[in-house]
Design an enzyme around this catalytic site. Structure first.
Site, PDB file in Angstrom:
ATOM      1  N   LYS A 190       6.106  80.064  -6.860  1.00  0.00           N
ATOM      2  CA  LYS A 190       4.722  80.500  -6.694  1.00  0.00           C
ATOM      3  C   LYS A 190       4.228  80.279  -5.267  1.00  0.00           C
ATOM      4  O   LYS A 190       3.436  81.080  -4.753  1.00  0.00           O
ATOM      5  CB  LYS A 190       3.826  79.799  -7.710  1.00  0.00           C
ATOM      6  CG  LYS A 190       4.125  80.185  -9.156  1.00  0.00           C
ATOM      7  CD  LYS A 190       3.991  81.690  -9.389  1.00  0.00           C
ATOM      8  CE  LYS A 190       4.161  82.066 -10.845  1.00  0.00           C
ATOM      9  NZ  LYS A 190       4.022  83.523 -11.086  1.00  0.00           N
ATOM     10  N   THR A 244      -1.150  79.922 -23.974  1.00  0.00           N
ATOM     11  CA  THR A 244      -0.173  80.963 -24.273  1.00  0.00           C
ATOM     12  C   THR A 244       1.139  80.248 -24.615  1.00  0.00           C
ATOM     13  O   THR A 244       1.186  79.019 -24.682  1.00  0.00           O
ATOM     14  CB  THR A 244       0.035  81.881 -23.060  1.00  0.00           C
ATOM     15  OG1 THR A 244       0.577  81.088 -21.983  1.00  0.00           O
ATOM     16  CG2 THR A 244      -1.292  82.494 -22.605  1.00  0.00           C
ATOM     17  N   TYR A 283       9.573  76.082 -10.189  1.00  0.00           N
ATOM     18  CA  TYR A 283       8.453  76.977 -10.507  1.00  0.00           C
ATOM     19  C   TYR A 283       7.396  76.890  -9.410  1.00  0.00           C
ATOM     20  O   TYR A 283       6.905  77.918  -8.924  1.00  0.00           O
ATOM     21  CB  TYR A 283       7.849  76.600 -11.861  1.00  0.00           C
ATOM     22  CG  TYR A 283       6.651  77.450 -12.228  1.00  0.00           C
ATOM     23  CD1 TYR A 283       6.816  78.714 -12.778  1.00  0.00           C
ATOM     24  CD2 TYR A 283       5.346  76.997 -12.004  1.00  0.00           C
ATOM     25  CE1 TYR A 283       5.720  79.501 -13.099  1.00  0.00           C
ATOM     26  CE2 TYR A 283       4.250  77.772 -12.327  1.00  0.00           C
ATOM     27  CZ  TYR A 283       4.439  79.025 -12.873  1.00  0.00           C
ATOM     28  OH  TYR A 283       3.365  79.813 -13.180  1.00  0.00           O
ATOM     29  N   SER A 338      -0.095  84.620  -9.632  1.00  0.00           N
ATOM     30  CA  SER A 338       0.521  83.423  -9.083  1.00  0.00           C
ATOM     31  C   SER A 338       0.205  82.269 -10.024  1.00  0.00           C
ATOM     32  O   SER A 338       0.339  82.383 -11.244  1.00  0.00           O
ATOM     33  CB  SER A 338       0.001  83.187  -7.665  1.00  0.00           C
ATOM     34  OG  SER A 338       0.547  82.024  -7.099  1.00  0.00           O
ATOM     35  N   ASN A 378       2.704  90.524 -13.272  1.00  0.00           N
ATOM     36  CA  ASN A 378       2.443  89.427 -14.206  1.00  0.00           C
ATOM     37  C   ASN A 378       3.718  88.793 -14.760  1.00  0.00           C
ATOM     38  O   ASN A 378       3.688  87.675 -15.240  1.00  0.00           O
ATOM     39  CB  ASN A 378       1.568  89.937 -15.357  1.00  0.00           C
ATOM     40  CG  ASN A 378       1.423  88.935 -16.473  1.00  0.00           C
ATOM     41  OD1 ASN A 378       0.841  87.876 -16.301  1.00  0.00           O
ATOM     42  ND2 ASN A 378       1.980  89.269 -17.640  1.00  0.00           N
TER      43      ASN A 378
END
Length: 273
Positions: free
Chosen positions: A152, A183, A148, A134, A83
């Site tokens: 992934k 988040t 980024y 992912s 994670n």
């Protein structure tokens, strides 16, 4: 029967929510963080069920050592959840070498090191489940997240290959592909490139789109799905988390298939006789 879960990036966001969900139902959890104080509350509540581990997933040697420590401590590892990761915001042209390398070190190589480290243990067990967190941005892309996206996409290719290599050992691999959630992934956890003015209108449009009501999911809502995934005896290779991810990815794949079909004659000609 309770499971032994090893999860990285457990200090906040998905990692901490899922760690607590596993502990609540009686699983044993080895949770890696950079700062052990972030798990003080859970350790006080759950005691020996939780093994907090200080780890920088970029460190291959330390990753192997800590995985072996978890196996020795709990006797097995049933599930690895990779994670740990963060977002780098900025246009491709803006990205420095160190920013690009750091992004790949954590988001890709950290996943590779932990996966490699746990495989000998799971092969001996003839069982195990590796879950790679992912992103739907490993299947489609958004501007100003180029590196980024690339990290992934790399995790996707690695994990799909890995799944084909380890299935005969009783080991499953699943890619969890979330859309954006509320988040701090885009806040305190994120990194930013040094801006080039020419990209400011693009970034403004990106920010306006990101402010669309309902576009971000509720991270607490992912707890039950991750438990279901861990408990499934025949888990999928890929699972999208979030309504936006489902819509964006399915639409993109329809467009790709149409484009492939439109250029079919060129593809066949390029093969030769």
């Amino acid at each position: 029967m309770s499971k032994v879960i090893l999860i990285t990036g457990a200090s906040r966001g998905f990692g901490k929510i899922w760690t607590e969900a596993f502990l609540k139902r009686g699983d044993k959890v080895a949770a890696t963080v950079r700062n052990l104080e972030s798990l003080t509350d859970l350790k006080a509540q759950y005691g020996d069920q939780l093994l907090p581990i200080q780890l920088d997933v970029n460190n291959r040697e330390a990753s192997f050592a800590e995985v072996n420590e978890v196996a020795a401590h709990f006797g097995r590892i049933d599930v690895l959840i990779n994670n740990a990761g963060y977002g780098l915001f900025g246009a491709v042209e803006e990205t420095s070498e160190i920013e690009a390398r750091n992004q790949m070190e954590t988001n890709f190589f950290g996943v590779l090191w932990l996966s490699q480290a746990v495989l000998p243990i799971m092969r001996v067990q003839q069982s195990g489940h590796i879950i790679q967190v992912s992103s739907f941005l490993g299947l489609v892309t958004l501007p100003v997240l180029g590196i980024y996206n690339a990290s992934k996409f790399a995790v996707e290719g690695l994990s799909e290959t890995l799944a084909s290599e380890v299935k005969d050992f009783g080991i499953h691999v699943t890619l969890v592909e979330p859309n954006g959630y509320t988040t701090d992934w885009a806040g305190a956890s994120a990194a930013q490139t040094t801006s080039i003015d020419a990209y400011n209108p693009l970034k403004q449009g990106f920010q306006e789109a990101a402010s669309t009501p309902g576009i971000f999911g509720d991270p607490q809502a992912t707890a039950a799905p991750i438990l279901d995934l861990v408990d499934n005896s025949n888990p999928p290779l890929r699972v999208l988390f979030g309504k936006f991810a489902y819509t964006a990815v399915t639409q993109a794949y329809k467009e790709r298939l149409n484009a492939f079909e439109a250029w079919k004659t060129v593809s066949e000609a390029a093969h030769g006789n």
